[in-house]
Scaffold this motif. Structure first.
Motif, PDB file in Angstrom:
ATOM      1  N   UNK A  95       0.798  -1.223   0.000  1.00 59.21           N
ATOM      2  CA  UNK A  95       0.000   0.000   0.000  1.00 59.21           C
ATOM      3  C   UNK A  95       0.835   1.280   0.000  1.00 59.21           C
ATOM      4  N   UNK A  96       1.864   1.405   0.819  1.00 62.98           N
ATOM      5  CA  UNK A  96       2.654   2.635   0.768  1.00 62.98           C
ATOM      6  C   UNK A  96       3.303   2.854  -0.603  1.00 62.98           C
ATOM      7  N   UNK A  97       3.757   1.770  -1.218  1.00 64.78           N
ATOM      8  CA  UNK A  97       4.362   1.890  -2.549  1.00 64.78           C
ATOM      9  C   UNK A  97       3.327   2.356  -3.562  1.00 64.78           C
ATOM     10  N   UNK A  98       2.113   1.779  -3.478  1.00 59.55           N
ATOM     11  CA  UNK A  98       1.044   2.165  -4.404  1.00 59.55           C
ATOM     12  C   UNK A  98       0.690   3.633  -4.189  1.00 59.55           C
ATOM     13  N   UNK A  99       0.508   4.040  -2.942  1.00 64.51           N
ATOM     14  CA  UNK A  99       0.136   5.427  -2.639  1.00 64.51           C
ATOM     15  C   UNK A  99       1.208   6.395  -3.118  1.00 64.51           C
ATOM     16  N   UNK A 100       2.445   6.097  -2.829  1.00 65.55           N
ATOM     17  CA  UNK A 100       3.525   7.007  -3.200  1.00 65.55           C
ATOM     18  C   UNK A 100       3.799   7.015  -4.700  1.00 65.55           C
ATOM     19  N   UNK A 101       3.488   5.902  -5.381  1.00 67.16           N
ATOM     20  CA  UNK A 101       3.626   5.866  -6.839  1.00 67.16           C
ATOM     21  C   UNK A 101       2.687   6.892  -7.475  1.00 67.16           C
ATOM     22  N   UNK A 102       1.473   7.019  -6.923  1.00 64.94           N
ATOM     23  CA  UNK A 102       0.494   7.954  -7.488  1.00 64.94           C
ATOM     24  C   UNK A 102       0.613   9.346  -6.881  1.00 64.94           C
ATOM     25  N   UNK A 103       1.280   9.462  -5.736  1.00 66.05           N
ATOM     26  CA  UNK A 103       1.607  10.739  -5.115  1.00 66.05           C
ATOM     27  C   UNK A 103       0.471  11.731  -5.046  1.00 66.05           C
ATOM     28  N   UNK A 104       0.630  12.832  -5.787  1.00 62.81           N
ATOM     29  CA  UNK A 104      -0.340  13.912  -5.725  1.00 62.81           C
ATOM     30  C   UNK A 104      -1.738  13.448  -6.140  1.00 62.81           C
ATOM     31  N   UNK A 105      -1.832  12.521  -7.069  1.00 63.45           N
ATOM     32  CA  UNK A 105      -3.142  11.999  -7.482  1.00 63.45           C
ATOM     33  C   UNK A 105      -3.799  11.255  -6.320  1.00 63.45           C
TER      34      UNK A 105
END
Length: 141
Positions: A95-105
């Motif tokens: 989850x952190x990787x997924x969230x940070x991959x999309x960042x501002x979105x």
């Protein structure tokens, strides 16, 4: 590799936990029936919960995640103030990787849908952990 967990196992565990905590729960849906997986009420709080499993295939996990996201936010039309994606605890790693991959979105989605929550369900310990969508950005845990 983490062990797969089915949607059914996750839902069964979460229903058990919520029942033990005194929530009133909607009945289980029949096969092919549409609508929220679990509607849980306790006092003034009402949770519209979409449940997914944890598959061994990364692309299958992503597909389930994004479908669950759209199902969860669609509950806003029903007046939901808690739109929950319930996911097996195995997703904690990605989850952190997924969230940070999309960042501002990711952040904008959380800002646009403050009702959106992610609950990690641990079927081994019969427990769950609640979080708001944007808590997964820059997560260090």
């Amino acid at each position: 590799m983490l062990n797969p967990v089915t949607r059914e196992e996750t839902e069964k565990c979460l229903r058990f936990i919520l029942n033990e905590k005194g929530f009133d729960l909607s009945p289980e849906r029949a096969n092919g029936e549409t609508g929220v997986n679990i509607l849980a009420r306790k006092g003034e709080d009402e949770y519209h919960i979409e449940v997914i499993g944890y598959k061994s295939s990364g692309p299958a996990r992503a597909k389930d995640f994004f479908e669950s996201f759209f199902r969860a936010i669609s509950r806003v039309k029903d007046g939901a103030v808690h739109c929950v994606m319930a996911i097996p605890d195995q997703a904690r790693v990605g989850l952190p990787m997924r969230a940070n991959q999309y960042g501002v979105a990711w952040r904008r989605l959380g800002d646009a849908f403050p009702e959106l929550e992610i609950w990690l369900v641990n079927i081994e310990e019969a427990s769950y952990e609640q979080s708001k969508w944007n808590e997964w950005l820059n997560f260090e845990g």
